[in-house]
Write a protein that holds these residues in place. Structure first.
Motif, PDB file in Angstrom:
ATOM      1  N   SER A 227      33.067  33.396  43.887  1.00 57.06           N
ATOM      2  CA  SER A 227      34.258  34.225  43.929  1.00 57.06           C
ATOM      3  C   SER A 227      34.633  34.310  45.561  1.00 57.06           C
ATOM      4  O   SER A 227      35.772  35.031  45.852  1.00 57.06           O
TER       5      SER A 227
ATOM      6  N   TRP B 198      43.982  33.290  33.166  1.00 59.69           N
ATOM      7  CA  TRP B 198      45.053  33.495  32.651  1.00 59.69           C
ATOM      8  C   TRP B 198      45.066  33.567  30.875  1.00 59.69           C
ATOM      9  O   TRP B 198      46.273  33.905  30.483  1.00 59.69           O
TER      10      TRP B 198
ATOM     11  N   ASP C 164      39.926  27.467  37.509  1.00 64.61           N
ATOM     12  CA  ASP C 164      40.622  28.492  38.472  1.00 64.61           C
ATOM     13  C   ASP C 164      40.473  28.348  39.809  1.00 64.61           C
ATOM     14  O   ASP C 164      39.091  27.910  40.252  1.00 64.61           O
TER      15      ASP C 164
ATOM     16  N   SER D 124      39.875  32.321  44.288  1.00 63.44           N
ATOM     17  CA  SER D 124      40.326  33.492  44.786  1.00 63.44           C
ATOM     18  C   SER D 124      40.768  34.314  43.544  1.00 63.44           C
ATOM     19  O   SER D 124      40.951  35.472  43.634  1.00 63.44           O
ATOM     20  N   VAL D 125      40.993  33.747  42.228  1.00 60.91           N
ATOM     21  CA  VAL D 125      41.073  34.505  41.115  1.00 60.91           C
ATOM     22  C   VAL D 125      39.928  34.787  40.295  1.00 60.91           C
ATOM     23  O   VAL D 125      40.087  35.213  38.981  1.00 60.91           O
TER      24      VAL D 125
ATOM     25  N   SER E 212      39.104  38.320  37.037  1.00 60.88           N
ATOM     26  CA  SER E 212      38.348  38.104  35.763  1.00 60.88           C
ATOM     27  C   SER E 212      36.751  38.692  35.716  1.00 60.88           C
ATOM     28  O   SER E 212      36.477  39.316  34.553  1.00 60.88           O
TER      29      SER E 212
ATOM     30  N   THR F 265      49.060  32.799  37.616  1.00 60.72           N
ATOM     31  CA  THR F 265      47.891  33.040  38.760  1.00 60.72           C
ATOM     32  C   THR F 265      48.733  33.201  40.230  1.00 60.72           C
ATOM     33  O   THR F 265      48.049  33.581  41.166  1.00 60.72           O
TER      34      THR F 265
END
Length: 200
Positions: free
Chosen positions: A45, A70, A101, A104-105, A109, A149
């Motif tokens: 992450s 998402w 993904d 950065s996202v 989560s 996203t």
């Protein structure tokens, strides 16, 4: 080499090098139980490179491939696994979840689903392809993901998959369902993990 054989060789090379994916989730060709899980470099992450095989060597691993943060069905699965994590750890396993993904996202989560296990990004879908669970999404799906996203999304998604591997990387169990709405229940997963302990 005759032309037919040459064409077949070129087709195989083209597919292996990541240039071709199935058009439908039902057409994937995943690795099978008993096969070795491929080595892979992923991002955490924070965008730091992580070698997946080094983590797998530390402890038998429950590997989760999910479509992305998402996806509400994926988030439900991630949250349910978080609730069952203590039981899974007590059985001697670790959990690692992987999606296409962008790194950065991953943090949203983790926070939204109260996850304490490891989430990694396979943004180029290289590992997803090597495992044989990737397929091309329709253009509308890619647009939907980008809208959710705010990041340019890969056109390749994994069929939601659970694999259990030992510290040698051998696949001991897998659950793969082309219907993305259907995920393995935690009770069934725990039962499978208990039965696999004799093979670790």
């Amino acid at each position: 080499m005759n032309l037919k054989l040459l064409a077949l060789v070129l087709l195989i090379c083209y597919s292996v090098n990541g240039q071709e994916f199935p058009e439908k989730a039902e057409d994937i060709s995943p690795l099978l139980i008993g096969e070795k899980f491929p080595k892979a470099s992923l991002l955490d992450s924070k965008g730091q490179e992580v070698l997946l095989n080094k983590l797998i060597k530390q402890k038998p691993t429950v590997l989760i491939f999910y479509r992305g943060g998402w996806c509400p069905y994926c988030n439900q699965q991630l949250a349910s696994l978080a609730e069952a994590e203590s039981q899974i750890i007590d059985l001697g396993y670790q959990i690692i979840a992987i999606s296409p993904d962008d790194y950065s996202v991953l943090k949203p989560s983790i926070d939204d689903n109260k996850v304490t296990y490891l989430l990694f990004s396979d943004a180029g879908a290289k590992l997803i392809q090597e495992v044989g669970i990737g397929f091309k999404t329709p253009g509308m799906a890619k647009m939907y993901i980008k809208k959710k996203t705010k990041i340019d999304a890969t056109e390749v998604l994994p069929v939601p998959t659970v694999m259990v591997v030992n510290t040698s990387g051998e696949i001991l169990f897998e659950y793969i369902n082309p219907n993305y709405k259907q995920r393995i229940s935690e009770d069934l997963l725990i039962s499978a993990l208990k039965s696999l302990k004799t093979k670790l």
